[in-house]
Design a protein around this motif. Structure first.
Motif, short mmCIF file in Angstrom:
data_model
loop_
_atom_site.label_atom_id
_atom_site.label_comp_id
_atom_site.label_asym_id
_atom_site.label_seq_id
_atom_site.Cartn_x
_atom_site.Cartn_y
_atom_site.Cartn_z
N GLN A 55 -13.48 3.92 6.35
CA GLN A 55 -13.76 4.21 7.63
C GLN A 55 -13.06 5.50 8.15
OE1 GLN A 55 -12.67 1.47 10.83
NE2 GLN A 55 -14.19 2.15 12.15
N ASN A 56 -13.86 6.14 8.82
CA ASN A 56 -13.20 7.32 9.66
C ASN A 56 -13.36 7.30 11.08
OD1 ASN A 56 -15.90 8.10 9.10
ND2 ASN A 56 -15.40 9.96 8.80
N VAL A 57 -12.37 8.13 11.58
CA VAL A 57 -12.42 7.80 13.06
C VAL A 57 -11.94 9.48 13.41
CG1 VAL A 57 -10.07 6.91 13.17
CG2 VAL A 57 -11.52 6.85 15.22
N ALA A 58 -12.80 9.94 14.42
CA ALA A 58 -12.45 11.21 14.73
C ALA A 58 -11.41 11.21 15.89
CB ALA A 58 -13.66 11.84 15.29
N PHE A 59 -10.45 12.17 16.15
CA PHE A 59 -9.63 12.26 16.96
C PHE A 59 -9.49 13.49 17.71
CE2 PHE A 59 -7.34 13.33 13.17
CZ PHE A 59 -6.65 14.70 13.54
N GLU A 60 -9.18 13.51 18.81
CA GLU A 60 -8.74 15.06 19.71
C GLU A 60 -7.79 14.54 20.69
OE1 GLU A 60 -11.96 18.12 21.32
OE2 GLU A 60 -11.54 16.28 22.93
N THR A 61 -6.71 15.35 20.66
CA THR A 61 -5.46 15.12 21.53
C THR A 61 -5.77 15.84 22.91
OG1 THR A 61 -4.31 17.18 20.59
CG2 THR A 61 -4.05 15.50 19.20
N ARG B 237 -5.90 22.17 21.89
CA ARG B 237 -6.22 20.73 21.81
C ARG B 237 -6.40 20.73 20.14
NH1 ARG B 237 -8.59 17.15 25.33
NH2 ARG B 237 -9.40 18.21 27.26
N LEU B 238 -6.11 19.76 19.84
CA LEU B 238 -6.26 19.51 18.06
C LEU B 238 -7.22 18.43 17.90
CD1 LEU B 238 -4.52 20.52 15.48
CD2 LEU B 238 -3.34 18.40 15.76
N SER B 239 -8.04 18.56 16.92
CA SER B 239 -9.11 17.63 16.59
C SER B 239 -9.24 17.25 15.05
CB SER B 239 -10.37 17.95 17.12
OG SER B 239 -10.89 19.07 16.50
N GLY B 240 -9.54 16.40 14.70
CA GLY B 240 -9.86 16.06 13.29
C GLY B 240 -10.44 14.84 12.79
N GLU B 241 -10.30 14.37 11.76
CA GLU B 241 -10.72 13.07 11.20
C GLU B 241 -9.78 12.26 10.64
OE1 GLU B 241 -14.70 12.72 9.39
OE2 GLU B 241 -15.19 14.51 10.35
N LEU B 242 -9.30 10.90 10.76
CA LEU B 242 -8.73 10.24 10.00
C LEU B 242 -9.47 9.30 9.02
CD1 LEU B 242 -5.60 9.56 9.46
CD2 LEU B 242 -5.86 7.67 11.27
N ILE B 243 -9.02 9.22 7.84
CA ILE B 243 -9.90 8.35 7.09
C ILE B 243 -9.21 7.23 6.32
CG2 ILE B 243 -11.51 8.20 4.99
CD1 ILE B 243 -12.03 11.49 5.92
N PRO C 184 0.82 -1.39 -0.01
CA PRO C 184 0.17 0.01 -0.10
C PRO C 184 0.70 1.32 0.05
CG PRO C 184 0.06 -1.04 2.17
CD PRO C 184 0.65 -2.10 1.34
N ASP C 185 0.18 2.24 -0.62
CA ASP C 185 1.01 3.41 -0.98
C ASP C 185 0.55 4.14 0.36
OD1 ASP C 185 2.05 6.06 -1.17
OD2 ASP C 185 1.61 6.04 -3.37
N THR C 186 1.40 4.47 1.43
CA THR C 186 0.83 4.91 2.72
C THR C 186 0.26 6.64 2.23
OG1 THR C 186 2.88 5.58 3.20
CG2 THR C 186 1.80 3.73 4.36
N LYS C 187 0.83 7.14 1.30
CA LYS C 187 0.42 8.57 0.97
C LYS C 187 -0.99 8.63 0.54
CE LYS C 187 4.90 10.59 0.61
NZ LYS C 187 5.90 9.78 -0.24
N LYS C 188 -1.47 7.47 -0.13
CA LYS C 188 -2.87 7.29 -0.82
C LYS C 188 -3.75 6.60 0.26
CE LYS C 188 -1.36 7.74 -5.65
NZ LYS C 188 -0.57 6.79 -6.36
N THR C 189 -3.03 6.11 1.35
CA THR C 189 -3.97 5.07 2.25
C THR C 189 -4.71 6.18 3.14
OG1 THR C 189 -2.22 3.75 2.16
CG2 THR C 189 -3.79 3.22 3.84
N PHE C 190 -4.31 7.04 3.74
CA PHE C 190 -5.18 7.83 4.75
C PHE C 190 -5.13 9.36 4.29
CE2 PHE C 190 -2.71 4.69 7.19
CZ PHE C 190 -3.89 4.06 7.82
N ILE C 191 -6.13 9.93 4.78
CA ILE C 191 -6.16 11.36 4.54
C ILE C 191 -6.82 11.84 5.95
CG2 ILE C 191 -6.36 12.02 2.06
CD1 ILE C 191 -9.36 11.79 2.28
#
Ligand code: ZN
Length: 199
Positions: free
Chosen positions: A174-180, A120-126, A95-102
């Motif tokens: 799948q996407n997962v929300a994150f908050e540091t 705090r930093l938040s976002g979504e990893l897809i 897998p090309d990791t650059k194209k795997t996650f955004i």
């Protein structure tokens, strides 16, 4: 029938009539002599079947091993990165990791407490690949904005930390929300960069 020399394991194909009930025979290769008795056809066949089963089991094990390496390639690569050469050799596309996650919808929240500033930093990893992916860690770097130096943040500032997400795997799409966790920061005018700790 097949007659086997007890000494050197040479095999001879002999007509059963030539042996009869039993006969003294001599190995043409090592000259060992022994009394050969008639071998029943069924024992011969049983040996043959056992031989086939042994080989079938051997090849099944080899195939099972190769398949398990294929299906667990993400885990194997994470534990043993050098295995990439092996996968490349057997023609498995990695897998090309650059194209795997955004990362999407990145945002920052600031809070002032006891005269100190926290962020705090938040976002979504897809996972935008079509495979199940091992969850990467987020490596977050905060830096001064190096544009026209703000008086308050003239000194160079850099903070790096790793944030682990609570799931182990991410399914396709799948996407997962994150908050540091809260981090103490000198000002709100910071540049933020997120790298993923994957292969
Ligand atoms: Zn022999």
């Amino acid at each position: 029938m097949i007659v086997v020399c007890p000494s050197c394991r040479s095999k001879y194909s002999v007509q059963p009539e030539a042996i009869g009930e039993s006969k003294m025979v001599r190995c043409a290769l090592c000259s060992t002599m022994w009394r050969q008795t008639a071998i029943s056809e069924s024992i011969d066949k049983k040996d043959h079947v056992q031989h086939i089963i042994k080989w079938a089991f051997f090849w099944f094990s080899v195939l099972a091993f190769v398949f398990s390496l294929f299906f667990t390639r993400n885990v194997v690569l994470k534990v043993w990165p050098q295995s990439a050469c092996f996968y490349d050799f057997i023609g498995v596309k990695l897998p090309d990791t650059k194209k795997t996650f955004i990362i999407k919808n990145m945002g920052t929240q600031f809070k002032r407490r006891d005269g100190k500033l926290y962020m705090r930093l938040s976002g979504e990893l897809i996972n935008c690949s079509s495979d199940v992916q091992i969850m990467p860690s987020l490596i977050i770097t905060l830096k001064n904005e190096d544009s026209q130096s703000n008086e308050a943040s003239k000194e160079p500032y850099k903070k790096v930390w790793t944030h682990d997400l609570m799931y182990n795997k991410l399914l396709p799409d799948q996407n997962v929300a994150f908050e540091t966790e809260e981090q103490s920061v000198p000002c709100s005018n910071l540049m933020c960069d997120i790298k993923l700790d994957v292969l």
